[in-house]
Design an enzyme around this catalytic site. Structure first.
Site, PDB file in Angstrom:
ATOM      1  N   LYS A 262       0.845  -1.196   0.000  1.00  0.00           N
ATOM      2  CA  LYS A 262       0.000   0.000   0.000  1.00  0.00           C
ATOM      3  C   LYS A 262       0.879   1.244   0.000  1.00  0.00           C
ATOM      4  CE  LYS A 262      -3.846   1.761   2.886  1.00  0.00           C
ATOM      5  NZ  LYS A 262      -4.625   1.430   4.111  1.00  0.00           N
TER       6      LYS A 262
ATOM      7  N   SER B  13      -9.692   1.472   2.918  1.00  0.00           N
ATOM      8  CA  SER B  13      -8.580   2.201   2.305  1.00  0.00           C
ATOM      9  C   SER B  13      -7.517   1.289   1.710  1.00  0.00           C
ATOM     10  CB  SER B  13      -7.954   3.157   3.322  1.00  0.00           C
ATOM     11  OG  SER B  13      -7.106   2.502   4.227  1.00  0.00           O
TER      12      SER B  13
ATOM     13  N   SER C 291      -9.871  -1.486   7.367  1.00  0.00           N
ATOM     14  CA  SER C 291      -9.269  -1.121   6.085  1.00  0.00           C
ATOM     15  C   SER C 291      -8.618  -2.259   5.332  1.00  0.00           C
ATOM     16  CB  SER C 291      -8.242   0.000   6.284  1.00  0.00           C
ATOM     17  OG  SER C 291      -7.802   0.480   5.047  1.00  0.00           O
TER      18      SER C 291
END
Length: 517
Positions: free
Chosen positions: A92, A173, A197
Site C-alpha cells: 500500500k 482504504s 481497512s
C-alpha cells in the site's frame, strides 16, 4: 468497436499461474518451469492489461525485473532465502520504500519526498527474497481526511475498483492491495488497518485478509493514523491459499473425527441477528449459515454467544482517540523525511496544501467530487492539537474495556471454557464486528465464501483475542478447505466511471464514521 481491456491472464512460460498460491509458484520456480524474472514480467504484463480500469496499482517498481534476476542468480547458486524467494508482491502507498518509487499516502503533496529507509516490513520481505512490484492504490490518507468521500480514491491513483464488479465499492482504504491480489496482479500484498481497512476490502474482493494483533508487526516507516489501532496486515489470493500453506494441519483437521473438540462462537445480537434481518443480503446470510451447518456436521461445536453492548457517551468514541493520535503521529512521520520538497511538516501544512491546490486535492468543500466535505476530518484532528486530555484518555480506556475484557474476551469464554474463535460475517450491519476487533486491537481473518446477488464477494471471518493469531490462520485454512476455493473475478461493468461515496453526507452533522480506516 471498443471491447475494453484484455482481462485474460497471461501465462508464464506456458504455465497458467492464475489463482496460483505462493506454495505453487515456489514449486514451479524450484522445478525450473519459469524464473522469478519470468514471473515478475508476467505480473507486470497483467498489470499493464487491466490497471487502466482497476486503478489498483499507483506505481510500478522500475527495478522489479532486475531484483527478480538477482534472486534467480541466488537460486542458481543454491541460495534460497525463504519460501518467498522470488515471489512478487505489492505494498500500500503508505508503506515506505527506499527506492525509485514514491511513498505518498495517495497525495500529490508528498511526491518528491524521500524516506530514510524501507519500512521494517518491507525490509524483512526483501531480506526474505520477495520481489517488490510496486505501490498499490488506497483511499487517500487511509480514509482519514473527510467524513464523506469517494472510497478507494486518491489524487495520485484515481478511483480504484472491484474486479468482480467495477461499479461496486472495493471496500476500505487498503482497496488497491486487495483488488490487485483478487485480479492476480501479484502473489500477495501488504495493507494497513486502523479500522476495517484490510478486512473489509479483502472480504469484498474475495481474498484472504489477515489482520494481526496490534503491535505484532512493526509499524516503523508506515504513514500513521493511530498508534493505538494501526497495524500492517496481509492480503492473499489464489485458490485454497491457506489450505496449501498449512497442508499438514488441514490433513489432521478435515477428517470428521478431528473437527470434534473445536468450539466457535457466533455473536448473535450484535452481529448475526442484524445479518439475518437484512433482506438485501439474504443470499449472503443463507450461504454463511449453510457453511456453518457444514462445520457442525463435520464435528465442530458452534454456539450462539453475545458481545456485551459498548454504548457510551459520544465522546467515548474511536474517533476521539484517532483524531488526537493522527495529529501527533503524522507529525512524527513527516519529521523523519530526508527530503521534503513541499515542506509538509505537520497536519497544518497538509490542510494548507489541500486548500491551496483544492481543484486537485479538494481541500475546500464542494470543489472536488471525491471530497464533498473537503477535509473536515483533518480539521477536527487539527482542532484537537494532539492534546491527550482526560476526554482522550477516557475514550481510549472505554473502547478498550468494552471491546476487550467486556467484549471479545467475554464472548470467547463460554461457560468458563475458551472458544477457538468467534465466527462473524464481515459486511453485516456496516462491519460492526470488524470495528469491535479493531478497537480491541485483536487479530482477525476473513476467508472468501461466495459472491452475493450484487456481484460482490463475501466471506466468513474469525476473531480471536490478542496474540492468538496462529489459531486464526490454522482454522481459517480449515474453513477454506471446506469452502473449496473462491469464484474468480468477472470484471462486470468494466467501463464503470461512478464515484463510490461512504461516510456521513454533508447535510448530516455527526462524528466521522469509523469504518474502513
Amino acid at each position: 468497436m471498443d471491447t475494453g481491456p484484455d482481462t485474460r491472464m497471461p501465462t508464464c512460460r506456458g504455465v497458467d499461474i492464475e489463482e496460483a498460491s505462493i506454495t505453487q509458484l515456489q514449486r514451479w520456480l524450484q522445478d525450473g518451469r519459469f524464473s522469478a524474472a519470468d514471473l515478475t514480467e508476467c505480473y507486470l504484463e497483467r498489470t499493464r492489461r487491466i490497471n487502466g480500469v482497476l486503478r489498483a496499482v499507483i506505481e510500478l517498481n522500475p527495478d522489479a525485473v532486475d531484483i527478480a534476476r538477482e534472486r534467480d542468480g541466488e537460486r542458481q547458486r543454491g541460495f534460497l532465502r525463504s519460501p518467498l524467494h522470488g515471489i512478487p508482491f505489492l505494498v500500500k502507498d503508505n508503506i515506505a520504500t527506499k527506492d525509485k518509487m514514491q511513498t505518498t499516502a495517495g497525495s500529490t503533496m508528498l511526491i518528491g519526498a524521500e524516506v530514510p529507509e524501507d519500512a521494517e516490513v518491507v525490509k524483512l520481505l526483501r531480506e526474505a527474497g520477495a520481489v517488490l512490484l510496486g505501490h498499490a492504490n488506497l483511499s487517500e490518507w487511509a480514509s482519514m481526511r473527510a467524513t464523506y468521500y469517494a472510497e478507494a480514491y486518491s489524487s495520485r491513483g484515481g478511483q480504484s475498483r472491484n474486479p468482480y464488479d467495477l461499479a461496486e465499492n472495493p471496500g476500505g482504504s487498503s482497496c488497491g492491495p486487495a483488488a490487485a491480489v483478487a485480479a492476480n496482479m501479484c502473489a500477495f500484498s501488504l495493507g494497513t488497518e486502523t479500522d476495517s481497512s484490510v478486512i473489509l476490502p479483502a472480504d469484498r474482493n474475495g481474498v484472504v485478509g489477515i489482520k494481526p494483533t496490534v503491535g505484532l508487526t512493526s509499524r516503523e516507516g508506515v504513514i500513521p493514523e493511530s498508534h493505538n489501532l494501526d497495524t500492517v496486515a496481509c492480503e492473499l489470493g489464489g485458490e485454497k491459499w491457506l489450505t496449501r500453506s498449512y497442508s499438514d494441519f488441514i490433513t489432521q483437521l478435515v477428517g470428521l473425527k478431528n473437527w470434534k473438540g473445536s468450539r466457535f462462537g457466533m455473536p448473535w445480537k450484535r452481529v448475526w441477528e442484524k445479518a439475518a434481518l437484512d433482506k438485501s443480503a439474504r443470499t449472503q446470510y443463507q450461504s454463511l449459515q449453510a457453511l456453518i451447518d457444514r462445520l457442525r456436521a463435520a464435528g465442530a461445536e458452534v454456539i450462539q454467544v453475545e458481545i456485551p453492548s459498548a454504548e457510551g457517551h459520544p465522546e467515548h468514541s474511536e474517533y476521539t482517540v484517532v483524531k488526537v493520535d493522527f495529529y501527533n503521529d503524522v507529525k512524527k512521520y513527516l519529521a523523519g523525511l530526508t527530503i521534503n520538497p513541499n515542506n509538509i511538516r505537520s497536519l497544518e501544512d497538509v490542510v494548507e496544501y489541500n486548500i491551496k491546490h483544492t481543484e486537485r486535492e479538494g481541500g475546500v468543500p464542494g470543489t472536488h467530487p471525491a471530497w464533498p466535505t473537503g477535509q473536515d476530518s483533518f480539521e477536527k484532528s487539527l482542532a484537537s492539537k494532539g492534546i491527550e486530555d482526560e476526554t482522550y484518555k477516557s475514550a481510549l480506556s472505554f473502547i478498550r474495556q468494552k471491546t476487550r475484557e467486556e467484549g471479545i474476551d467475554a464472548a470467547l469464554c463460554h461457560e468458563g471454557k475458551p472458544l477457538d474463535g468467534l465466527l462473524v460475517p464481515v459486511q453485516a450491519d456496516g462491519g460492526v464486528a470488524v470495528q469491535i476487533a479493531a478497537q480491541a486491537g485483536y487479530a482477525m481473518i476473513t476467508i472468501p465464501v461466495d459472491v452475493g446477488d450484487d456481484g460482490v464477494p463475501f466471506g466468513l471471518a474469525i476473531i480471536q483475542t490478542a496474540f492468538e493469531d496462529d489459531k486464526l490462520v490454522k482454522y481459517g485454512a480449515a474453513i477454506e478447505a471446506v469452502v473449496g476455493g473462491r469464484p474468480r473475478p468477472t470484471f462486470r461493468n468494466i467501463h464503470a466511471d461512478n464515484w463510490m461515496y461512504v461516510g456521513v453526507p454533508p447535510d448530516e452533522k455527526n462524528e466521522p464514521a469509523s469504518r474502513a480506516r
